[in-house]
Scaffold this motif. Sequence first.
Motif, short mmCIF file in Angstrom:
data_model
loop_
_atom_site.label_atom_id
_atom_site.label_comp_id
_atom_site.label_asym_id
_atom_site.label_seq_id
_atom_site.Cartn_x
_atom_site.Cartn_y
_atom_site.Cartn_z
N PHE A 174 0.86 -1.18 0.00
CA PHE A 174 0.00 0.00 0.00
C PHE A 174 0.90 1.24 0.00
CE2 PHE A 174 -2.41 -3.35 2.07
CZ PHE A 174 -3.69 -3.22 1.53
N GLN A 175 0.54 2.21 -0.82
CA GLN A 175 1.34 3.44 -0.89
C GLN A 175 0.40 4.64 -0.90
OE1 GLN A 175 4.47 3.38 -3.82
NE2 GLN A 175 4.73 5.58 -3.80
N TYR A 176 0.11 5.15 0.29
CA TYR A 176 -0.88 6.22 0.43
C TYR A 176 -0.42 7.26 1.45
CZ TYR A 176 -4.14 3.15 -2.06
OH TYR A 176 -4.74 2.35 -2.99
N GLY A 177 -1.22 8.32 1.53
CA GLY A 177 -0.96 9.37 2.50
C GLY A 177 -0.79 10.74 1.87
N GLY A 178 -0.13 10.77 0.70
CA GLY A 178 0.18 12.04 0.07
C GLY A 178 -1.04 12.88 -0.29
N ASN A 179 -2.10 12.22 -0.76
CA ASN A 179 -3.27 12.98 -1.18
C ASN A 179 -4.01 13.63 -0.01
OD1 ASN A 179 -3.03 12.60 -3.93
ND2 ASN A 179 -4.24 10.73 -3.95
N SER A 180 -3.77 13.16 1.19
CA SER A 180 -4.44 13.73 2.37
C SER A 180 -3.65 14.86 3.01
CB SER A 180 -4.67 12.62 3.41
OG SER A 180 -5.53 11.63 2.91
N VAL A 181 -2.35 14.91 2.72
CA VAL A 181 -1.47 15.87 3.40
C VAL A 181 -1.95 17.32 3.31
CG1 VAL A 181 0.84 16.90 3.29
CG2 VAL A 181 0.60 14.42 3.37
N PRO A 182 -2.35 17.81 2.14
CA PRO A 182 -2.74 19.24 2.06
C PRO A 182 -3.99 19.59 2.87
CG PRO A 182 -2.24 18.35 -0.13
CD PRO A 182 -2.34 17.19 0.80
N TYR A 183 -4.74 18.59 3.30
CA TYR A 183 -6.03 18.86 3.95
C TYR A 183 -6.02 18.63 5.46
CZ TYR A 183 -7.14 18.49 -0.97
OH TYR A 183 -7.13 18.66 -2.33
N PHE A 184 -4.90 18.22 6.01
CA PHE A 184 -4.84 18.01 7.46
C PHE A 184 -4.93 19.34 8.18
CE2 PHE A 184 -2.38 13.96 6.46
CZ PHE A 184 -3.47 13.14 6.73
#
Length: 492
Positions: A360-370
Amino acid sequence: MKYTPLRISVYLIIVLLILLGLTFLTDSKPLPNGTFQEGFFIGDVTVKYPKSDTFLQKEDISEPQVTTIDSIVTNVETFIETNEVEIAEVEDLPPPPNFRKIDTSKVKRIVYPENKLEYLEKLKSSLSSNQCRIIHYGDSQLEGDRISAYLRNRLQGIYGGTGPGFVPIVQVYEQISNEVAASENWTRHAYFDRREKPFEHKKYGAYSSFSRFTQSHDSINEALLDSLPVTIGNIYISQPSKSYSRLKTFTKIGLHYGNSVTPTTVNVYNNGELIKTDELINDGDYHEYKINLATTPTNLKIELASKISPDFYGLTLDGDSGINLDNVAMRGSAGTIFAGTNAANFNRMYKKLDPKLVIFQYGGNSVPYFEDSLHVKRYAGYIKNHVNWVKRKTNDASILFIGPSDMSTSENGKMVTYPLLPYLNTCLKDIMTENGAAYWSIYDAMGGKNSMPYWVDQKLAGNDYTHFSPSGTKIISEILFLSLYLDLTDLK
């Protein structure tokens, strides 16, 4: 008063000096998301204004950090060049990597759960087995088979295997690892596509998307069937010309489908000659239609005919044995869609595919919205639940989670790491290893905080300060491979 050019110039200089002087009087205050706002603060009123260090750009990547990142990149670049020459000189499996040509201390290693030895022994056994399928899920960082293609080629070079693995029937982005096309009447439907309302059945399969060559119908009766013509949908498969040599070879073609509600015929042509004709199974469940060939096809056509198209989850183009690695790129996905799909359908397909390693390779798409650290922890908990949901569908597959890369945002005119990204990296590492998964940090592998501007300057990442360029992809993929390979060889 006469406004001469001299008077105007003096006036402008005085104004500019006053504006510059104000930068030495500004203050900064922390915001809830971890960033700082510069300006003048009077009660609840904020007037944004840069501080002198920001305006004069005194702060930048320090020379020691640049030197460190440069050594990471150069170390791997040299190794890739020499290793590719060695691989090109052999016809069979290439020799193991020559670690005398690389400083392995600069390779960011994978972090394992407490049972590290058990984890690695099981993984090594799986990779060395007669057939080992790996499924690599991720967001837009994987589009075009990026990272997956390089890792697949390196693993196939060590453990054997050929073919690109999973290929969607409708291609929505450029692919280098396959040459698959479809007739124009095909449409693609992805569960992770927020622009499209999900189908009520939620049967999107292991790859979270499917393609159809006719429209769908909410209800089906004899009157409807009598009114519908038989429609033909074609799939064209040939040998790719721009891919790694091992990925160009495949003899086992799997056509994965489900939700078949009306009779569907299939005719397979190779170089214009009909080599196989069949009827797909018409029970609504998931099935795989197999096409086994003696050699890699140069011009293969799969012709499907039906009044209502089944849902086709895609193709798998594999070799007879060794490593099969599927690239599943989900643009916009944050990795929290899996448990929302039909569990029975997903489980049935997973039992057939039988992956031994799921990445699984995730996390980047959520970074700007934290918004704050609590938001980060909540996200890490969500994604852990979805990873565990997928793991329960496997036959005890190994799990590797790859965290986000460094990503830059503009803060007072300067490109810096998103403030909550390092904390996300730590949270994901902790929660994954606590739950039996291994974790690899791209963020640390590329140099850590504020490393992305260096990668952009060196043309190793795009101007969006988020995605790797083809050259950067090769470097980061090699570091991942080396980290895994070093751990597996340490078992000897």
